[in-house]
Enzyme design. Structure first.
Site, short mmCIF file in Angstrom:
data_model
loop_
_atom_site.label_atom_id
_atom_site.label_comp_id
_atom_site.label_asym_id
_atom_site.label_seq_id
_atom_site.Cartn_x
_atom_site.Cartn_y
_atom_site.Cartn_z
N GLU A 126 1.07 -1.14 0.17
CA GLU A 126 0.02 0.23 0.01
C GLU A 126 0.83 1.33 0.05
O GLU A 126 2.10 1.02 0.11
CB GLU A 126 -0.94 0.00 1.13
CG GLU A 126 -0.06 -0.19 2.38
CD GLU A 126 -1.31 -0.52 3.77
OE1 GLU A 126 -2.23 -1.05 3.72
OE2 GLU A 126 -0.78 0.03 4.84
N LYS A 128 2.87 4.62 1.05
CA LYS A 128 3.12 5.22 2.31
C LYS A 128 2.88 6.76 2.33
O LYS A 128 3.24 7.31 1.32
CB LYS A 128 4.80 4.77 2.58
CG LYS A 128 5.02 5.63 3.85
CD LYS A 128 6.46 4.99 4.15
CE LYS A 128 7.04 5.33 5.79
NZ LYS A 128 6.98 6.87 6.05
N ASP A 130 2.87 10.62 3.74
CA ASP A 130 3.76 11.33 4.54
C ASP A 130 3.03 12.30 5.54
O ASP A 130 2.43 13.14 4.97
CB ASP A 130 4.89 12.11 4.03
CG ASP A 130 6.12 12.47 4.88
OD1 ASP A 130 6.26 11.85 5.76
OD2 ASP A 130 6.84 13.29 4.56
N TYR A 237 -4.17 2.15 9.11
CA TYR A 237 -3.26 1.26 8.28
C TYR A 237 -2.99 0.14 9.16
O TYR A 237 -2.34 -1.07 9.00
CB TYR A 237 -2.05 1.99 7.95
CG TYR A 237 -1.46 2.55 8.94
CD1 TYR A 237 -0.86 2.10 10.31
CD2 TYR A 237 -0.74 3.85 8.67
CE1 TYR A 237 0.01 2.66 11.09
CE2 TYR A 237 0.01 4.72 9.72
CZ TYR A 237 0.33 4.06 10.93
OH TYR A 237 0.92 4.79 11.81
N LYS A 325 11.20 3.20 -0.23
CA LYS A 325 11.12 4.55 -0.42
C LYS A 325 11.22 4.62 -1.67
O LYS A 325 11.96 4.02 -2.49
CB LYS A 325 12.26 5.41 0.48
CG LYS A 325 11.92 5.38 1.83
CD LYS A 325 10.64 5.94 2.27
CE LYS A 325 10.51 6.33 3.75
NZ LYS A 325 11.30 7.47 4.14
N CYS A 419 40.30 20.83 16.84
CA CYS A 419 38.77 21.16 16.99
C CYS A 419 38.78 22.66 16.94
O CYS A 419 39.29 23.60 17.64
CB CYS A 419 38.52 20.59 18.38
SG CYS A 419 36.73 21.22 18.82
N CYS A 422 37.40 24.14 20.52
CA CYS A 422 38.18 24.15 21.87
C CYS A 422 39.80 24.09 21.36
O CYS A 422 40.66 24.31 22.26
CB CYS A 422 37.96 23.18 22.68
SG CYS A 422 38.40 21.32 22.28
N CYS A 437 37.68 15.43 18.08
CA CYS A 437 38.33 16.24 18.97
C CYS A 437 38.73 15.47 20.04
O CYS A 437 37.96 14.61 20.78
CB CYS A 437 37.24 17.38 19.38
SG CYS A 437 37.71 18.17 20.99
N CYS A 443 36.21 20.39 25.95
CA CYS A 443 35.46 21.16 24.78
C CYS A 443 33.98 21.62 24.81
O CYS A 443 33.41 20.84 25.06
CB CYS A 443 35.68 20.13 23.56
SG CYS A 443 34.77 20.63 21.89
S1 IVH Z 1 2.19 0.61 9.06
C1 IVH Z 1 4.53 -0.83 13.07
N1 IVH Z 1 1.59 1.66 6.97
O1 IVH Z 1 5.10 5.59 8.63
C2 IVH Z 1 4.44 0.31 12.42
N2 IVH Z 1 2.41 3.17 8.42
O2 IVH Z 1 7.88 5.66 8.89
C3 IVH Z 1 3.26 0.09 11.35
N3 IVH Z 1 3.00 5.28 7.64
O3 IVH Z 1 4.88 5.49 11.93
C4 IVH Z 1 3.03 1.14 10.54
N4 IVH Z 1 1.93 5.12 5.57
O4 IVH Z 1 3.30 6.66 10.60
C5 IVH Z 1 2.19 1.93 7.86
N5 IVH Z 1 0.73 2.46 4.93
C6 IVH Z 1 1.21 2.53 5.98
C7 IVH Z 1 1.77 3.85 6.19
C8 IVH Z 1 2.53 4.16 7.45
C9 IVH Z 1 2.59 5.99 6.29
C10 IVH Z 1 3.61 6.25 8.60
C11 IVH Z 1 3.53 5.76 10.03
C12 IVH Z 1 4.59 4.90 10.51
C13 IVH Z 1 5.78 5.63 9.57
C14 IVH Z 1 7.12 4.92 9.65
#
Ligand code: IVH
Length: 693
Positions: A126, A128, A130, A237, A325, A419, A422, A437, A443
């Site tokens: 699925e 991701k 942000d 999610y 990513k 450094c 210091c 350093c 320092c």
């Molecule tokens: S599952 C155990 N699914 O990305 C963690 N997270 O970088 C389960 N996020 O903390 C997370 N889309 O806030 C999951 N499809 C998705 C997501 C997702 C965005 C976020 C989530 C997580 C962070 C990790």
């Protein structure tokens, strides 16, 4: 905030003056609180100002000044939210950046579960998104709590704000368990984000850097009516605390979430093999620009929930999921200067100062150059045009230099061998790329960074001592060592914190209270707070668990200075503490001034002995186990993870301190040694029974 109650109202003329004054005062206290970490009035007094203002604005809306606190946004107040401890930690996801990383991830899972290389392992994929993660509690189907992630262990109660989101059901549909926790992401679409910023601009208010900041800022409003006016969305999610029997697969779980009334992140696909996963990632990356939301990658989750449970977690992320990513976003700009920053452990890090440039929606003015070899390898020189790259929340990097005619005439960067803070010699360890350093605590940069680390959240967690305050107090010799923090209150007759710019009676008192609240601290936090190189939270926990008390730990660590002694051997034998971490720990205790610092500190506060967390009832808690030979039913890693999750420590070799040796097939010397020492030896069957598998 409460609704304003009508009381006697002033005349319009008086109201105008009073509103202007209140608006100014509120803005002033907001600045103190948000930008300077140093409130001058109590939360209650602040709320009273806001309430009075609101009352007047409700009565005389036409008199609202340009900077009305009712409309002002951006760094809006985050005070007053109740803290909530999560029922289960809110974790993060491990990242993959290439197809190879995904292949490694799959191989790791197969090894852990002892599956054949070609065993089918379906994953749900699925997007991701942000945004900002949130946890929702439903009791008998009704939304009773909504919280931010916070530090993963403890978040803030933002129930009232989350209730204003249309995509969050207040009541779940259909058949629901008595209690269920849903986790998901709050986000803003790009169009909504741009529209919000246009509005902000028209109203002369600060702009948000990206949709994620827009979402975070909108949630952090004390007044839910402001959140309500923001275009926030939510997708679910995962489950948090919930009955295990709800579903058997991730896909079923998605169906369940949907049937309860949640929006899911689409498109999602069941991937049967690595190729399906690659294809999904490639397709999504291609469609990235057409999406209405900021998608920074795709997430793969193992479909089989029973396998998810077996795999469990490693430090802060699940072993059964990964975020692949998308490639980073790049931009070109000019390198204005290279400065050297000195970190907590003395590492000299070169940082590029850049002509500010917009990289995928975020303004970037600084980028990491890592170390001196990297500068040489990339051949960057001050004045060059460079390529800056940003991937997700990673610190921007310089990935290359544009070849122009003037490059050759620009001076090569000479990395300092002293450094910059210091003047002490800065040397490179053999085989290492980092120059450090040698000034230690003389320092200023190291001393300050160590103090910042000392009060940070996973360490002493002292609210009210932000980075800025620590720097200032260090400069003025108010705080020079950790013990000084605990002496503040006693010395305040002379220091008069409350008289300082940005401080008041209340904020000084709050700080003393926050410090007093930490006069007792757990052993693992204390060890972590010392800032020993390579000793992160997980290692600190491991050490605390193994040594039990500060007295024993300190004594043994000093003894571990002898590389051939038994204390050193025992240290290296703990979990994954290798020779190099052991060197750093023993090195820390060998330094007289470190012993002085901890000694002074312990006159001010108490370190609690290690307490086994919840699972203490397991027959394995507190025990030391050694695995030897080949186990037929689970991999060594799974066995180790299982033992640790039940409160045991796993050691590499057998000694009189070992409680059990689990002997698989072809167990050799270790089993013999155990028999010689009278240590209990378990067969694989007995181990499985003990581990409840
Ligand atoms: S599952 C155990 N699914 O990305 C963690 N997270 O970088 C389960 N996020 O903390 C997370 N889309 O806030 C999951 N499809 C998705 C997501 C997702 C965005 C976020 C989530 C997580 C962070 C990790």
């Amino acid at each position: 905030m409460k609704k304003a109650k009508a009381t006697a109202l002033p005349s319009p003329l008086e109201a105008r003056a009073e509103m202007a004054k209140l608006a100014e005062d509120i803005a002033y206290h907001d600045r103190l609180y948000h930008q300077q970490d140093a409130p001058k009035i109590s939360d209650a007094a602040y709320d009273a100002l806001r309430l009075r203002y609101r009352l007047l604005e409700e009565a005389f809306p036409q008199l609202a000044p340009a900077g009305s606190p009712e409309k002002r946004v951006g760094a809006a107040p985050a005070r007053g939210f109740k803290k909530v401890r999560h029922l289960q930690p809110m974790l993060s996801l491990d990242n993959a950046f290439s197809d190879e990383d995904i292949a490694d991830f799959l191989a790791r899972i197969r090894r852990f579960l002892k599956l054949a290389e070609d065993a089918p392992l379906p994953f749900v994929a699925e997007p991701k998104i942000d945004g900002v993660s949130a946890s929702l509690h439903y009791r008998d189907g009704a939304l009773v709590l909504g919280a931010t992630r916070g530090d993963g262990e403890e978040g803030e109660d933002i129930t009232a704000n989350l209730k204003t989101l249309a995509c969050i059901p207040k009541k779940l549909k259909g058949h629901v368990p008595g209690f269920v926790e849903i986790r998901g992401e709050i986000y803003m679409t790009q169009d909504d984000f741009f529209a919000l910023n246009r509005r902000q601009e028209e109203e002369g208010k600060p702009l948000f850097a990206n949709p994620r900041n827009g979402a975070a800022g909108s949630l952090r409003q004390l007044d839910p009516s402001i959140t309500a006016a923001r275009p926030l969305r939510f997708f679910a999610y995962a489950l948090g605390e919930a009955p295990e029997s709800l579903a058997e697969t991730q896909q079923e779980l998605r169906g369940l979430l949907k049937s309860w009334g949640f929006t899911l992140n689409e498109p999602s696909r069941l991937c049967h093999d690595e190729k399906d996963m690659r294809d999904f990632h490639a397709e999504m990356e291609e469609r990235r620009a057409d999406q209405s939301f900021d998608m920074d990658g795709v997430v793969f989750k193992l479909n089989d929930l029973a396998l998810q449970r077996r795999l469990g977690f490693v430090s802060r992320s699940p072993r059964w999921a990964i975020a692949h990513k998308f490639s980073a976003i790049k931009a070109e700009t000019t390198l204005k200067n290279i400065i050297i920053q000195v970190g907590r452990t003395g590492a000299l890090t070169p940082v590029a100062e850049l002509e500010p440039v917009n990289v995928g929606g975020v303004m970037v003015a600084r980028a990491s150059l890592h170390n001196e070899d990297e500068i040489a390898r990339k051949g960057v020189r001050v004045g060059d045009r460079v390529i800056v790259q940003r991937a997700g929340d990673v610190i921007p990097q310089i990935t290359g230099v544009k070849d122009d005619a003037a490059h050759a005439r620009r001076a090569k960067f000479v990395f300092p061998d002293t450094c910059p803070e210091c003047g002490s010699l800065a040397i490179r360890e053999e085989g290492g790329a980092i120059r450090r350093c040698t000034g230690g605590l003389i320092c200023p940069a190291q001393a300050v960074e160590r103090l910042i680390h000392f009060v940070s959240r996973p360490a002493f967690d002292i609210e009210g001592l932000g980075d800025k305050t620590i720097r200032e107090f260090w400069q003025e010799k108010i705080i020079r060592t950790p013990a000084d923090i605990f002496r503040l209150k006693r010395r305040n007759a002379g220091l008069c914190l409350e008289k300082r710019e940005g401080w008041g009676e209340k904020s000084a008192q709050n700080l003393f209270d926050a410090i007093d609240a930490r006069r007792t601290i757990s052993l693992d936090r204390f060890i972590y707070a010392l800032g020993i190189r390579q000793v992160g939270e997980a290692t600190a926990k491991l050490l605390a668990k193994n040594y039990g008390s500060w007295q024993r730990f300190a004594k043994d660590m000093q003894a571990a200075g002898d590389k051939d002694g038994s204390a050193r051997a025992q240290l290296v034998n703990i979990g994954n503490i290798g020779a190099s971490t052991a060197d750093d720990i023993a090195g820390f205790f060998a330094e007289k001034h470190n012993r002085q610092i901890t000694g002074d500190l312990l006159e001010e506060m108490t370190v609690e002995d290690w307490k086994e967390p919840a699972a203490a009832s397991s027959p394995l808690s507190g025990k030391t186990i050694v695995f030897t030979g080949t186990l037929a039913r689970m991999s060594r890693n799974e066995a180790k993870a299982r033992a640790e999750s039940l409160g045991a420590s796993v050691a590499g070799s057998v000694s009189s301190k070992t409680d059990f040796v689990v002997a698989g097939e072809d167990a050799g010397g270790k089993a013999k040694k155990a028999a010689g020492l009278g240590v209990k030896i378990l067969s694989e069957e007995e181990w499985l029974k003990l581990a409840g598998s």
